[in-house]
Write an enzyme that holds these catalytic residues in place. Sequence first.
Site, short mmCIF file in Angstrom:
data_model
loop_
_atom_site.label_atom_id
_atom_site.label_comp_id
_atom_site.label_asym_id
_atom_site.label_seq_id
_atom_site.Cartn_x
_atom_site.Cartn_y
_atom_site.Cartn_z
N ASP A 104 -7.98 -5.05 -0.19
CA ASP A 104 -8.47 -5.90 -1.29
C ASP A 104 -8.14 -7.36 -1.12
O ASP A 104 -8.63 -8.19 -1.88
CB ASP A 104 -7.88 -5.38 -2.61
CG ASP A 104 -8.41 -4.00 -2.96
OD1 ASP A 104 -7.60 -3.09 -3.21
OD2 ASP A 104 -9.64 -3.84 -2.93
N HIS A 162 0.86 -1.19 0.00
CA HIS A 162 0.00 0.00 0.00
C HIS A 162 0.89 1.23 0.00
O HIS A 162 1.94 1.25 0.61
CB HIS A 162 -0.89 0.01 1.26
CG HIS A 162 -2.05 0.94 1.14
ND1 HIS A 162 -1.95 2.28 1.38
CD2 HIS A 162 -3.32 0.71 0.78
CE1 HIS A 162 -3.12 2.86 1.20
NE2 HIS A 162 -3.98 1.92 0.82
C1 SDX Z 1 -6.13 0.25 -2.95
O1 SDX Z 1 -4.20 4.67 -1.93
C2 SDX Z 1 -5.24 4.07 -1.33
O2 SDX Z 1 -5.66 4.46 -0.25
C3 SDX Z 1 -5.85 2.93 -2.13
C4 SDX Z 1 -6.88 2.08 -1.40
C5 SDX Z 1 -8.15 2.87 -1.15
O3 SDX Z 1 -8.87 2.52 -0.22
O4 SDX Z 1 -8.47 3.78 -1.98
O5 SDX Z 1 -6.35 1.64 -0.15
C6 SDX Z 1 -7.30 0.88 -2.25
O6 SDX Z 1 -5.88 0.58 -4.09
C7 SDX Z 1 -5.28 -0.75 -2.22
C8 SDX Z 1 -4.07 -1.27 -3.07
C9 SDX Z 1 -4.57 -2.35 -4.03
N1 SDX Z 1 -3.53 -2.69 -5.00
C10 SDX Z 1 -2.88 -3.90 -4.94
O7 SDX Z 1 -3.07 -4.73 -4.05
C11 SDX Z 1 -1.92 -4.16 -6.09
C12 SDX Z 1 -0.60 -4.75 -5.54
N2 SDX Z 1 0.06 -3.71 -4.77
C13 SDX Z 1 1.10 -2.96 -5.45
O8 SDX Z 1 0.93 -2.79 -6.83
C14 SDX Z 1 1.59 -1.75 -4.66
O9 SDX Z 1 1.85 -2.17 -3.38
C15 SDX Z 1 0.74 -0.48 -4.63
C16 SDX Z 1 0.39 -0.02 -5.99
C17 SDX Z 1 -0.49 -0.70 -3.83
C18 SDX Z 1 1.57 0.60 -3.92
O10 SDX Z 1 2.69 0.83 -4.73
P1 SDX Z 1 3.78 1.97 -4.36
O11 SDX Z 1 3.40 2.69 -3.12
O12 SDX Z 1 4.02 2.76 -5.59
O13 SDX Z 1 5.02 1.13 -3.96
P2 SDX Z 1 6.13 0.68 -4.97
O14 SDX Z 1 5.50 0.19 -6.23
O15 SDX Z 1 7.13 1.78 -5.05
O16 SDX Z 1 6.75 -0.58 -4.21
C19 SDX Z 1 7.83 -0.45 -3.29
C20 SDX Z 1 8.59 -1.78 -3.39
C21 SDX Z 1 9.02 -2.08 -4.84
O17 SDX Z 1 10.16 -2.95 -4.78
P3 SDX Z 1 11.66 -2.23 -4.88
O18 SDX Z 1 11.64 -1.43 -6.15
O19 SDX Z 1 11.77 -1.43 -3.61
O20 SDX Z 1 12.57 -3.45 -4.93
O21 SDX Z 1 7.73 -2.87 -3.02
C22 SDX Z 1 7.51 -3.73 -4.14
C23 SDX Z 1 7.87 -2.93 -5.37
O22 SDX Z 1 8.27 -3.79 -6.44
N3 SDX Z 1 6.08 -4.08 -4.12
C24 SDX Z 1 5.62 -5.30 -4.38
C25 SDX Z 1 4.22 -5.22 -4.17
N4 SDX Z 1 3.89 -3.96 -3.81
C26 SDX Z 1 5.05 -3.26 -3.78
N5 SDX Z 1 6.24 -6.44 -4.77
C27 SDX Z 1 5.43 -7.53 -4.94
N6 SDX Z 1 4.09 -7.54 -4.75
C28 SDX Z 1 3.45 -6.40 -4.37
N7 SDX Z 1 2.11 -6.39 -4.20
#
Ligand code: SDX
Length: 428
Positions: free
Chosen positions: A364, A307
């Site tokens: 989710d 998140h």
């Molecule tokens: C919602 O914003 C809100 O409040 C949203 C929400 C709401 O109520 O409105 O809470 C609802 O959208 C919840 C999130 C649902 N999405 C998912 O579950 C999709 C999977 N999650 C990711 O795509 C991700 O965690 C996000 C999009 C939710 C957040 O991404 P960020 O904040 O941009 O973080 P990032 O992509 O910079 O990740 C940081 C690190 C990275 O690795 P490094 O580059 O540091 O090596 O964490 C890794 C990412 O690759 N990472 C994951 C991951 N989420 C982050 N790796 C594997 N699986 C994941 N799910």
Amino acid sequence: MSKTAIFEINGKKFEFPLVVGTENEVAIDIKKLRAMAGGIITLDPGYKNTGSCESAITFLDGEKGILRYRGYAIEDLAEKADFLEIAYLLIFGELPTEEQLIKFSSDIKDQAHVDEDIKKIIDGFPKAAHPMGVLSSLTSALVAFNPTSVDVESDEEMYNAIVRLLGKFPVLTAWAYRKRAGLPLDYGDNSLGYVENFLKMMFKKPTEDYMLNPVVVDALDKLLILHADHEQNCSTSTVRMVGSSHAGLFVSISAGINALWGPLHGGANQAVIEMLEAIKADDGDTKKYMAKAKDKSDPFRLMGFGHRVYKNFDPRAKIIKKSADEVLTDLGVQDPILDIAKGLEEEALRDPYFVDRKLYPNVDFYSGIIYRALGIPTEMFTPMFALGRLPGWIAQWREMRLRKEPIGRPRQVYIGENLRDFKPLTKR
Ligand code: SDX
């Protein structure tokens, strides 16, 4: 605590005021940066460090896993309130009195119908159309049938637009499902409550009465409450951005529906179930999917994990996980993907990749398991998120307009070609 921040750029100092919120969050007010520093701006893709507004609606603390609507803890609200009370609280700032709630509910029921010509629009969609696309189109189409734009300074006009949208949106959501299911587009029954009426509109068969199950009603009411607002997430920021141009409420909400559809945002609840189903079909090999999630060369992400703000447990995920156990037990549903989800969570919470990046289950991760148990098909999960988030979008749009926020127009850093002479066709 100093009251200003000082930047030093090329030997010159610039001082900016600090803004401190009621929960002691601190922001540097850089409204005058570009004018003071000769055109210099900040750069923050995804706005990870940038506040877009000051808001009094929802407070969340990602480090502590705290979520409050208008100061009330989400744990209390999910347990003690119903969805319409939460809608009123988010939009108008206070929990309604009994009299206010009765009027609010009655005014919404008065609007729980749509122009019959909307059915002609729905007829134009292929049956296989994703309900999120249908829902955003129909929400935009509401403008055609309610052409008067809203004078936000008029409490009465604003109230009428709000109850109109809260009354019609469940109809459009249920009809988006029924179109796909090949069922007649019927109305519900205004003698029922908001959630009961929605369930009846969704699932009533033309040939029999619909029997309400209080377990299903309570579970859905709680899920809608947990999704009702979440401060400046992607879709809410979209609603605010579109509304900042003084576009109408309905079209601003339609834009928010489209932003929510993305699998990184609200679309994740559908993607989680598809992921868990894939793991189940792959002999429950969670380790393979954990490895894929950690493999940078693999675009696969563990859906429902991570998140932007929560670097601790999403408090909603905790409530939903507990509710999933209760609902499946009450309904006598055995769903193997719940065990797969729990196994995946346990593995991830022990895995340094997830622990180091503070990746926890989000709202989710478990919600789809409950939706499935309630008989809601996977492609309707994100529309359910939209139904829950509607009052939050309305509240945020209304706050943005009442605070007379300026039109949203971010700056950029240009990295393209410098000035060059035109090349005639014969010379390219
Ligand atoms: C919602 O914003 C809100 O409040 C949203 C929400 C709401 O109520 O409105 O809470 C609802 O959208 C919840 C999130 C649902 N999405 C998912 O579950 C999709 C999977 N999650 C990711 O795509 C991700 O965690 C996000 C999009 C939710 C957040 O991404 P960020 O904040 O941009 O973080 P990032 O992509 O910079 O990740 C940081 C690190 C990275 O690795 P490094 O580059 O540091 O090596 O964490 C890794 C990412 O690759 N990472 C994951 C991951 N989420 C982050 N790796 C594997 N699986 C994941 N799910």
